[in-house]
Design an enzyme around this catalytic site. Structure first.
Site, PDB file in Angstrom:
ATOM      1  N   CYS A 154      43.814 -42.429  37.589  1.00 48.07           N
ATOM      2  CA  CYS A 154      42.495 -42.085  37.023  1.00 48.07           C
ATOM      3  C   CYS A 154      42.530 -40.857  36.103  1.00 48.07           C
ATOM      4  O   CYS A 154      41.819 -40.809  35.086  1.00 48.07           O
ATOM      5  CB  CYS A 154      41.488 -41.885  38.143  1.00 48.07           C
ATOM      6  SG  CYS A 154      42.130 -41.062  39.597  1.00 48.07           S
ATOM      7  N   HIS A 248      36.378 -36.865  36.751  1.00 50.85           N
ATOM      8  CA  HIS A 248      37.493 -35.919  36.643  1.00 50.85           C
ATOM      9  C   HIS A 248      37.355 -35.132  35.344  1.00 50.85           C
ATOM     10  O   HIS A 248      37.228 -35.712  34.256  1.00 50.85           O
ATOM     11  CB  HIS A 248      38.832 -36.662  36.595  1.00 50.85           C
ATOM     12  CG  HIS A 248      39.235 -37.324  37.888  1.00 50.85           C
ATOM     13  ND1 HIS A 248      38.552 -37.185  39.071  1.00 50.85           N
ATOM     14  CD2 HIS A 248      40.306 -38.127  38.168  1.00 50.85           C
ATOM     15  CE1 HIS A 248      39.167 -37.879  40.014  1.00 50.85           C
ATOM     16  NE2 HIS A 248      40.232 -38.457  39.490  1.00 50.85           N
TER      17      HIS A 248
HETATM   18  P1  NAP Z   1      40.372 -47.498  50.159  1.00 50.44           P
HETATM   19  O1  NAP Z   1      38.960 -47.068  49.983  1.00 50.44           O
HETATM   20  O2  NAP Z   1      41.148 -46.956  51.287  1.00 50.44           O
HETATM   21  O3  NAP Z   1      40.349 -49.144  50.293  1.00 50.44           O
HETATM   22  C1  NAP Z   1      41.502 -49.886  50.629  1.00 50.44           C
HETATM   23  C2  NAP Z   1      41.192 -51.399  50.681  1.00 50.44           C
HETATM   24  O4  NAP Z   1      42.404 -52.107  50.956  1.00 50.44           O
HETATM   25  C3  NAP Z   1      40.200 -51.842  51.757  1.00 50.44           C
HETATM   26  O5  NAP Z   1      39.488 -52.968  51.306  1.00 50.44           O
HETATM   27  C4  NAP Z   1      41.115 -52.251  52.912  1.00 50.44           C
HETATM   28  O6  NAP Z   1      40.527 -53.240  53.744  1.00 50.44           O
HETATM   29  C5  NAP Z   1      42.257 -52.872  52.175  1.00 50.44           C
HETATM   30  N1  NAP Z   1      43.511 -52.799  52.937  1.00 50.44           N
HETATM   31  C6  NAP Z   1      44.025 -51.714  53.573  1.00 50.44           C
HETATM   32  N2  NAP Z   1      45.205 -52.031  54.146  1.00 50.44           N
HETATM   33  C7  NAP Z   1      45.426 -53.345  53.879  1.00 50.44           C
HETATM   34  C8  NAP Z   1      46.455 -54.266  54.218  1.00 50.44           C
HETATM   35  N3  NAP Z   1      47.521 -53.908  54.953  1.00 50.44           N
HETATM   36  N4  NAP Z   1      46.359 -55.538  53.775  1.00 50.44           N
HETATM   37  C9  NAP Z   1      45.299 -55.921  53.027  1.00 50.44           C
HETATM   38  N5  NAP Z   1      44.265 -55.105  52.691  1.00 50.44           N
HETATM   39  C10 NAP Z   1      44.345 -53.834  53.107  1.00 50.44           C
HETATM   40  O7  NAP Z   1      41.226 -47.237  48.857  1.00 50.44           O
HETATM   41  P2  NAP Z   1      40.719 -46.994  47.323  1.00 50.44           P
HETATM   42  O8  NAP Z   1      40.385 -45.583  47.072  1.00 50.44           O
HETATM   43  O9  NAP Z   1      39.710 -48.034  47.033  1.00 50.44           O
HETATM   44  O10 NAP Z   1      42.070 -47.248  46.504  1.00 50.44           O
HETATM   45  C11 NAP Z   1      42.592 -48.557  46.283  1.00 50.44           C
HETATM   46  C12 NAP Z   1      43.778 -48.475  45.325  1.00 50.44           C
HETATM   47  O11 NAP Z   1      43.325 -48.029  44.056  1.00 50.44           O
HETATM   48  C13 NAP Z   1      44.877 -47.510  45.761  1.00 50.44           C
HETATM   49  O12 NAP Z   1      46.139 -48.040  45.416  1.00 50.44           O
HETATM   50  C14 NAP Z   1      44.563 -46.251  44.961  1.00 50.44           C
HETATM   51  O13 NAP Z   1      45.687 -45.453  44.756  1.00 50.44           O
HETATM   52  C15 NAP Z   1      44.050 -46.859  43.665  1.00 50.44           C
HETATM   53  N6  NAP Z   1      43.188 -45.992  42.846  1.00 50.44           N
HETATM   54  C16 NAP Z   1      42.106 -45.357  43.391  1.00 50.44           C
HETATM   55  C17 NAP Z   1      41.290 -44.571  42.564  1.00 50.44           C
HETATM   56  C18 NAP Z   1      40.053 -43.864  43.068  1.00 50.44           C
HETATM   57  O14 NAP Z   1      39.397 -43.185  42.241  1.00 50.44           O
HETATM   58  N7  NAP Z   1      39.691 -43.986  44.359  1.00 50.44           N
HETATM   59  C19 NAP Z   1      41.584 -44.449  41.213  1.00 50.44           C
HETATM   60  C20 NAP Z   1      42.676 -45.116  40.694  1.00 50.44           C
HETATM   61  C21 NAP Z   1      43.459 -45.887  41.527  1.00 50.44           C
HETATM   62  P3  NAP Z   1      39.877 -52.903  55.196  1.00 50.44           P
HETATM   63  O15 NAP Z   1      38.467 -52.426  54.925  1.00 50.44           O
HETATM   64  O16 NAP Z   1      39.900 -54.202  55.885  1.00 50.44           O
HETATM   65  O17 NAP Z   1      40.734 -51.858  55.835  1.00 50.44           O
END
Ligand code: NAP
Length: 371
Positions: A154, A248
């Site tokens: 991001c 950010h």
């Molecule tokens: P998050 O809120 O922790 O959400 C994770 C998601 O993945 C949930 O739907 C979870 O489902 C699922 N999950 C977790 N473990 C799993 C598994 N073993 N198998 C299948 N599904 C699984 O994370 P997030 O912040 O949305 O980030 C997601 C990705 O985007 C990451 O790789 C992160 O680095 C990237 N990212 C995030 C941002 C940001 O601003 N937040 C920006 C750029 C990139 P359950 O609800 O069932 O646990």
């Protein structure tokens, strides 16, 4: 899942649909002119539950009503979709995305796992659309019917978006950046309130390495028909978590190959009209970069949703001389919209428009645009 209209759209699934980025995908895909959600997937803890029961919806506005009763599936090929948007954690994204690509799906990923693979495009549609040709190489090398395309981290997204028109005209030589990154960048529930209230955390694991050594250089690199030759400039990054919910802010100092005037820099930003804007892709902000000349802007609370598509533009301001390098300025962008789900969504739009999902999908998108 019922179709939302008479004309069928391109079917898409969301992997990690219950998480912070997954919810953004669901929100941004609502009413999308080309895409229709036909599958929502999460971990095995959530699979089998209604989306409304498994997902703690924490975005402004309600969860889309027609998705509340959708039963979550496991993140495995077999779902009814052509494109899958991946919002999976890095601990699981690598293998799952590869399995989907091998099974013929177009994977648009937010996760870091495949970003630096030689045959995987790391894409910002405005910056390096020609890198999409890596998809052909990827399919050939890996024998995949589908493919993986990724979007950057991001903070890199907005930094490189602001730099691209300057790099093209003046050549970036050295870059110094201090980030002030929002809490939502750490997912939900993310950083504990006890850690972030009344505080700044001067460490975000892995972030400085991504900004210093990999992502800007790949994004601004040259595709030579076989591979991306990384751009050759030095980056020094200080990444900090600050008590801002979304958006950010980055303080940037740059040295160029040739020192441009401030007027030339502003002109480069204001004249910027890259391919995504020329193609008028549904999620492309018009313009891509907003220059704010006020002395105290951009600010996260005031400017993170600026522009024609809220959260998709990069806002720049406070351009002034830098006594160490040539010029310094501020960059602001929304981290979970353009920095995550919106970045992937725009990637998918470019992929469809450029025919990488096949001629039928490209023709369908064109007809839906006209409809
Ligand atoms: P998050 O809120 O922790 O959400 C994770 C998601 O993945 C949930 O739907 C979870 O489902 C699922 N999950 C977790 N473990 C799993 C598994 N073993 N198998 C299948 N599904 C699984 O994370 P997030 O912040 O949305 O980030 C997601 C990705 O985007 C990451 O790789 C992160 O680095 C990237 N990212 C995030 C941002 C940001 O601003 N937040 C920006 C750029 C990139 P359950 O609800 O069932 O646990």
């Amino acid at each position: 899942m019922a179709s939302s209209g008479a004309v069928s759209k391109i079917k898409v699934g969301v992997l990690g649909a219950t998480g912070a980025v997954g919810q953004r995908f669901v929100q941004m895909l609502q009413g999308h002119p080309w895409f229709e959600i036909t599958a929502l997937c999460a971990s095995e803890r959530s699979a089998g539950k209604r989306y409304a029961d498994a997902c703690n919806w924490n975005l402004r506005g309600d969860m889309p009503a027609h998705l509340r009763d959708v039963i979550l599936q496991e993140c495995e090929p077999g779902i009814d979709a052509q494109i899958v948007f991946s919002a999976l954690p890095a601990s699981t994204a690598g293998e799952v995305e590869a399995a989907f690509a091998a099974a013929g799906y177009g994977v648009c990923s937010n996760a870091r796992n495949h970003r630096y693979d030689d045959d995987v495009p790391l894409l910002i549609p405005e910056v390096n659309p020609e890198h999409l040709a890596l998809i052909d190489i990827q399919r050939r090398q890996r024998g995949w019917a589908g493919f993986i395309a990724t979007n950057p981290n991001c903070s890199t997204t907005h930094l490189v978006s602001a730099l691209h028109p300057l790099h093209v005209r003046f050549g970036v030589k050295k870059l110094f950046v201090v980030t002030m990154q929002a809490i939502s960048g750490a997912g939900y529930p993310g950083v504990s309130s006890m850690d972030i209230l009344d505080n700044v955390v001067p460490y975000i694991g892995g972030e400085e390495e991504k900004m210093e050594q990999k992502e800007p250089q790949k994004l601004l690199g040259v595709f030579d028909g076989q591979q991306v030759r990384y751009a050759d400039f030095v980056v020094s990054a200080h990444c900090n978590r600050v008590p801002v919910r979304n958006g950010h802010l980055e303080a940037v100092s740059v040295e160029f190959e040739e020192r441009p005037s401030e007027a030339a820099i502003v002109q480069a930003w204001q004249e910027y009209r890259p391919l995504a804007q020329q193609l008028n892709l549904p999620s492309a902000p018009q313009p891509a970069i907003l220059y704010n000349a006020a002395q105290d802007r951009p600010q996260p609370r005031l400017d993170r949703l600026a522009g024609s598509v809220p959260g998709m533009a990069t806002v720049v301001g406070r351009l002034r001389p830098d006594p160490l390098l040539h010029h310094k300025f501020m960059v602001l962008g929304h981290n979970t919209i353009r920095g995550a789900a919106g970045g992937s969504l725009l990637n998918a739009e470019l992929i469809v428009a450029q025919g990488y999902l096949g001629p039928e999908a490209a023709a369908l998108a064109q007809s839906l645009e006209v409809a």
